[in-house]
Enzyme design. Sequence first.
Site, PDB file in Angstrom:
ATOM      1  CG  ASP A   1       0.297   3.009   5.970  1.00  0.00           C
ATOM      2  OD1 ASP A   1      -0.593   2.974   6.831  1.00  0.00           O
ATOM      3  OD2 ASP A   1       0.685   4.065   5.428  1.00  0.00           O
TER       4      ASP A   1
ATOM      5  CG  ASP B   1      -0.941   2.010  -4.073  1.00  0.00           C
ATOM      6  OD1 ASP B   1      -0.805   2.462  -2.917  1.00  0.00           O
ATOM      7  OD2 ASP B   1      -2.000   2.152  -4.742  1.00  0.00           O
TER       8      ASP B   1
ATOM      9  CG  ASN C   1      -6.130  -6.354  -4.422  1.00  0.00           C
ATOM     10  OD1 ASN C   1      -5.646  -6.668  -3.334  1.00  0.00           O
ATOM     11  ND2 ASN C   1      -7.409  -6.094  -4.582  1.00  0.00           N
TER      12      ASN C   1
ATOM     13  CG  PHE D   1      -1.719  -1.257   1.411  1.00  0.00           C
ATOM     14  CD1 PHE D   1      -2.912  -1.474   0.737  1.00  0.00           C
ATOM     15  CD2 PHE D   1      -1.246  -2.249   2.273  1.00  0.00           C
ATOM     16  CE1 PHE D   1      -3.634  -2.651   0.923  1.00  0.00           C
ATOM     17  CE2 PHE D   1      -1.962  -3.426   2.464  1.00  0.00           C
ATOM     18  CZ  PHE D   1      -3.158  -3.631   1.795  1.00  0.00           C
TER      19      PHE D   1
ATOM     20  CB  CYS E   1      -5.302   4.864   9.368  1.00  0.00           C
ATOM     21  SG  CYS E   1      -6.013   4.255   7.841  1.00  0.00           S
TER      22      CYS E   1
HETATM   23  N1  SAH Z   1       1.646   4.080   2.919  1.00  0.00           N
HETATM   24  C1  SAH Z   1       1.041   5.210   2.240  1.00  0.00           C
HETATM   25  C2  SAH Z   1      -0.421   5.370   2.513  1.00  0.00           C
HETATM   26  C3  SAH Z   1      -1.243   4.287   2.071  1.00  0.00           C
HETATM   27  S1  SAH Z   1      -2.853   4.813   1.785  1.00  0.00           S
HETATM   28  C4  SAH Z   1       1.698   6.483   2.677  1.00  0.00           C
HETATM   29  O1  SAH Z   1       2.295   6.511   3.719  1.00  0.00           O
HETATM   30  O2  SAH Z   1       1.549   7.466   1.975  1.00  0.00           O
HETATM   31  C5  SAH Z   1      -3.520   3.514   1.029  1.00  0.00           C
HETATM   32  C6  SAH Z   1      -2.963   3.202  -0.350  1.00  0.00           C
HETATM   33  O3  SAH Z   1      -3.391   1.869  -0.572  1.00  0.00           O
HETATM   34  C7  SAH Z   1      -3.519   4.010  -1.514  1.00  0.00           C
HETATM   35  O4  SAH Z   1      -2.449   4.460  -2.285  1.00  0.00           O
HETATM   36  C8  SAH Z   1      -4.395   3.033  -2.307  1.00  0.00           C
HETATM   37  O5  SAH Z   1      -4.249   3.192  -3.713  1.00  0.00           O
HETATM   38  C9  SAH Z   1      -3.818   1.721  -1.908  1.00  0.00           C
HETATM   39  N2  SAH Z   1      -4.728   0.567  -1.863  1.00  0.00           N
HETATM   40  C10 SAH Z   1      -5.954   0.477  -1.313  1.00  0.00           C
HETATM   41  N3  SAH Z   1      -6.411  -0.784  -1.357  1.00  0.00           N
HETATM   42  C11 SAH Z   1      -5.433  -1.519  -1.941  1.00  0.00           C
HETATM   43  C12 SAH Z   1      -5.285  -2.887  -2.278  1.00  0.00           C
HETATM   44  N4  SAH Z   1      -6.241  -3.770  -1.982  1.00  0.00           N
HETATM   45  N5  SAH Z   1      -4.148  -3.282  -2.868  1.00  0.00           N
HETATM   46  C13 SAH Z   1      -3.161  -2.391  -3.167  1.00  0.00           C
HETATM   47  N6  SAH Z   1      -3.243  -1.095  -2.870  1.00  0.00           N
HETATM   48  C14 SAH Z   1      -4.360  -0.658  -2.271  1.00  0.00           C
END
Ligand code: SAH
Length: 400
Positions: free
Chosen positions: A303, A248, A276, A226, A343
Amino acid sequence: MESLPTVLLKPGEADRILAGHPWIYHGEILRLTAQVGDGELVQVKDHRQRLLGTGFYNSKSKINVRLLSPERITPNEAFFEERIRTALSVRQKHMPGATSFRVVNAESDFLSGLIVDKYEDVLVVQISSLGMERRKKVIIPALQAIFSPRAIFERSDVASRKFEGLEEANGLLVGEHNGPMAVNLNGLKFETDLVGGHKTGMYLDQQANYQAVSQFAKGGQVLDCFSFLGGFGLHAARAGATHVHLLDQSADAIEASKRNAANNGLAGGCSFEAINVFDWLKANTAVKPHERVVPRFDLIILDPPSFTRNRASVPDALRGYKEIHLRALKLLKPGGTLATFCCSHHVSTELFQDTLLSAAYDTRHVLRRVATYAQSPDHPIIPMIPETEYLKGFAFELVR
Ligand code: SAH
């Protein structure tokens, strides 16, 4: 000031307010002494006529009054300038050297309904209450007086505005700014889209944790799940990781994190995948019967976005958290570190830890907790206002 309409509370409803919580719900109000327009200033008293404070009234919201002060105040430009300067000094004390941070975090700074983020010389405001919306004309000049910003954007595109009877609002309020913005966090540059990016552009609440988690990266193979703009991954790369793989599902986020890696001279040690995370973890932990997953990472960062927006969806969210922890633990080398964050305000620290310990139990791993994390100090936690606490995280070492 004498003419301020008064909101009288029912007996027994004053304690939470006296303790510092700024919200007054409809059901706690005995009566109003005069007609009040929505968005107007009121004084709040207990049933014995003792003053509890002044704040903004809104009959349309479940929260009828958002208190600004335990005293009588006038919410003019001077009031906001002083409040915002006080909030700024908290950041300067706890994040010396930071140039991008949240200046005002609503309830955390006793300004319910107002968020102000500073991205270098540009400010982004987010207004989520009618009272604050009405005072925009004094809030913006107060911000100009303190920061002389190059531009001020509004990012009031939050769904909660409808509970206050407000439409979403977005756009440039002051000055000029076009295109992406180079935001400096801990000495790394991140290209940020202030107009269309997540939250008000990026996740400032992890700024301190990027640095803290990167101490586990040196000489190791790192997986950043993520990854969004690459906050954790690029800090890990700078800290001397052998290699960082960033995941991501957003192709735009992956492209931005690639540019961020290149702009910081870190592209050589990084690889990127728009996918994903659930699918990636599943594919990378799938084995034939009697085979074992070969652990290959020294540091894994999880995260994810909040898997839950309300209490009812907590069980589903916990299943999601457990699943990613189960699979991540299988990929972690003995002695390696799992840095994991949640979060969601609705999932407590204890519940979050229980969930990941239950994943460790299922994979028969034993963990050593080596750090606990919270939101960065520019999102201050006021324990008397539980709503101000939402981000929690841990670093666990794999004992065996
Ligand atoms: N670690 C990042 C914040 C993550 S926010 C930071 O510190 O800036 C969540 C992120 O997860 C977003 O960019 C979103 O595109 C991604 N996301 C949400 N669901 C997801 C999934 N199932 N698989 C991959 N990415 C995902």
